[in-house]
Design a protein around this motif. Structure first.
Motif, PDB file in Angstrom:
ATOM      1  N   SER A  83       0.837  -1.209   0.000  1.00 16.88           N
ATOM      2  CA  SER A  83       0.000   0.000   0.000  1.00 16.88           C
ATOM      3  C   SER A  83       0.870   1.257   0.000  1.00 16.88           C
ATOM      4  N   THR A  84       0.462   2.257  -0.805  1.00 18.27           N
ATOM      5  CA  THR A  84       1.267   3.488  -0.907  1.00 18.27           C
ATOM      6  C   THR A  84       0.448   4.765  -0.776  1.00 18.27           C
ATOM      7  N   HIS A  86      -0.659   6.231   1.772  1.00 13.64           N
ATOM      8  CA  HIS A  86      -0.182   7.073   2.879  1.00 13.64           C
ATOM      9  C   HIS A  86       1.000   7.946   2.444  1.00 13.64           C
ATOM     10  N   ASP A  88       0.897   9.311  -0.552  1.00 10.12           N
ATOM     11  CA  ASP A  88       0.279  10.093  -1.626  1.00 10.12           C
ATOM     12  C   ASP A  88       0.729   9.585  -2.999  1.00 10.12           C
ATOM     13  N   LYS A  98      -6.845   5.836  -1.463  1.00 10.09           N
ATOM     14  CA  LYS A  98      -6.888   6.571  -0.192  1.00 10.09           C
ATOM     15  C   LYS A  98      -8.127   6.189   0.612  1.00 10.09           C
ATOM     16  N   GLN A 101      -7.351   2.443   1.802  1.00 11.68           N
ATOM     17  CA  GLN A 101      -6.129   2.208   2.580  1.00 11.68           C
ATOM     18  C   GLN A 101      -6.015   3.099   3.812  1.00 11.68           C
ATOM     19  N   LEU A 102      -6.506   4.338   3.720  1.00  9.44           N
ATOM     20  CA  LEU A 102      -6.311   5.283   4.820  1.00  9.44           C
ATOM     21  C   LEU A 102      -7.494   5.266   5.783  1.00  9.44           C
ATOM     22  N   ASN A 145      -3.723   2.740   9.032  1.00  2.38           N
ATOM     23  CA  ASN A 145      -3.725   2.555   7.574  1.00  2.38           C
ATOM     24  C   ASN A 145      -3.342   1.124   7.195  1.00  2.38           C
ATOM     25  N   TYR A 147      -1.005   0.042   5.106  1.00  2.00           N
ATOM     26  CA  TYR A 147       0.430  -0.240   5.035  1.00  2.00           C
ATOM     27  C   TYR A 147       0.968  -0.764   6.367  1.00  2.00           C
TER      28      TYR A 147
END
Length: 264
Positions: A83-84, A86, A88, A98, A101-102, A145, A147
């Motif tokens: 996951s990326t 976080h 951006d 977002k 994942q967030l 999150n 990640y």
């Protein structure tokens, strides 16, 4: 009674036992009410869950082109540590990523065929455990999150499995474990970034599935090989239907298949 529509993961409701529902475009079926009745399944066509076209399903209910294009099938779905959002950083659709994942995620232990570690969004507890056919589960960390949940899962996978043996789960070849002890034992392996999110005051959740009789050994129904099947439903566990003749049918594994269902 006849139902028709595209198969999607069964919706569930916590209870004793758990209640299962198959949702179609204009109708729904409480699957618990079909126990001990004859259920006929007839494959009609494919219907990709993304584009809606009649194209062979590749994975996760999507045709091949949609699987490689839609944000809902990004690699971070199966591997949360990738996951990326976080950062951006976009994979396929940053707005969607977002949104998913967030948000708070749970790393948990579940016992379905053996103790395994897993990750789910907090809003999916206890749904995720039900879908895996776990008869007991416990949360280990709650992080902000996906990640952080992913790297925690990766660290814990060195010490126990992240896979379910679906055959053992469906034959109920399982034993109870003390998940509180397991949680405490694994605490020291949690990555430093996630240690502040450790949960140490919770207890196990126990789940009861609507199964009248477990099969001694299982044979899996594939609609590609057997597009028309009839059997007496004897149980529901995880996302599987269990029939009297030891046939099991994975509803989630058949997402995107448009079928007719007959109940007698």
């Amino acid at each position: 009674m006849l139902y028709e529509g595209v198969l999607r993961k069964m919706q569930t409701e916590m209870g004793s036992p758990i209640q299962y529902y198959m949702l179609f475009e204009n109708d729904f079926l409480n699957v618990n009410q079909v126990l001990d009745k004859s259920l006929q399944i007839n494959f009609i066509k494919f219907q990709c869950l993304n584009c809606g076209e009649d194209r062979p399903i590749y994975r996760q209910g999507f045709c091949k082109s949609c699987f490689y294009e839609t944000a809902a099938a990004g690699e971070w779905i199966m591997r949360p540590e990738l996951s990326t959002a976080h950062l951006d950083k976009e994979d396929r659709d940053l707005e969607y990523e977002k949104k998913v994942q967030l948000q708070p995620h749970i790393v948990y232990l579940a016992n379905s065929s053996n103790i395994k570690v897993g990750v789910t969004r907090k809003t999916q507890v206890p749904t995720r455990w039900i879908d895996q056919g776990a008869h007991e589960a416990i949360e280990i960390v709650e992080v902000p999150n996906r990640y952080l949940a992913g790297i925690t899962e990766v660290a814990l996978k060195d010490h126990l499995s992240d896979k379910t043996n679906w055959r053992k789960m469906l034959t109920n070849d399982v034993k109870d474990e003390n998940l509180v002890e397991w949680r405490n034992k694994l605490r020291s392996y949690i990555p430093e970034e996630a240690t502040d999110y450790y949960i140490d005051n919770n207890t196990e959740t126990h789940l009861e599935f609507p199964v009248l009789r477990y099969p001694e050994k299982v044979k899996s129904l594939s609609l590609n090989k057997n597009p028309n099947y009839t059997g007496v439903l004897k149980g529901i566990k995880g996302q599987y239907l269990i029939f009297e003749d030891n046939t099991v049918f994975n509803i989630r594994g058949s997402e995107g298949y448009y079928v007719g269902l007959g109940v007698n």
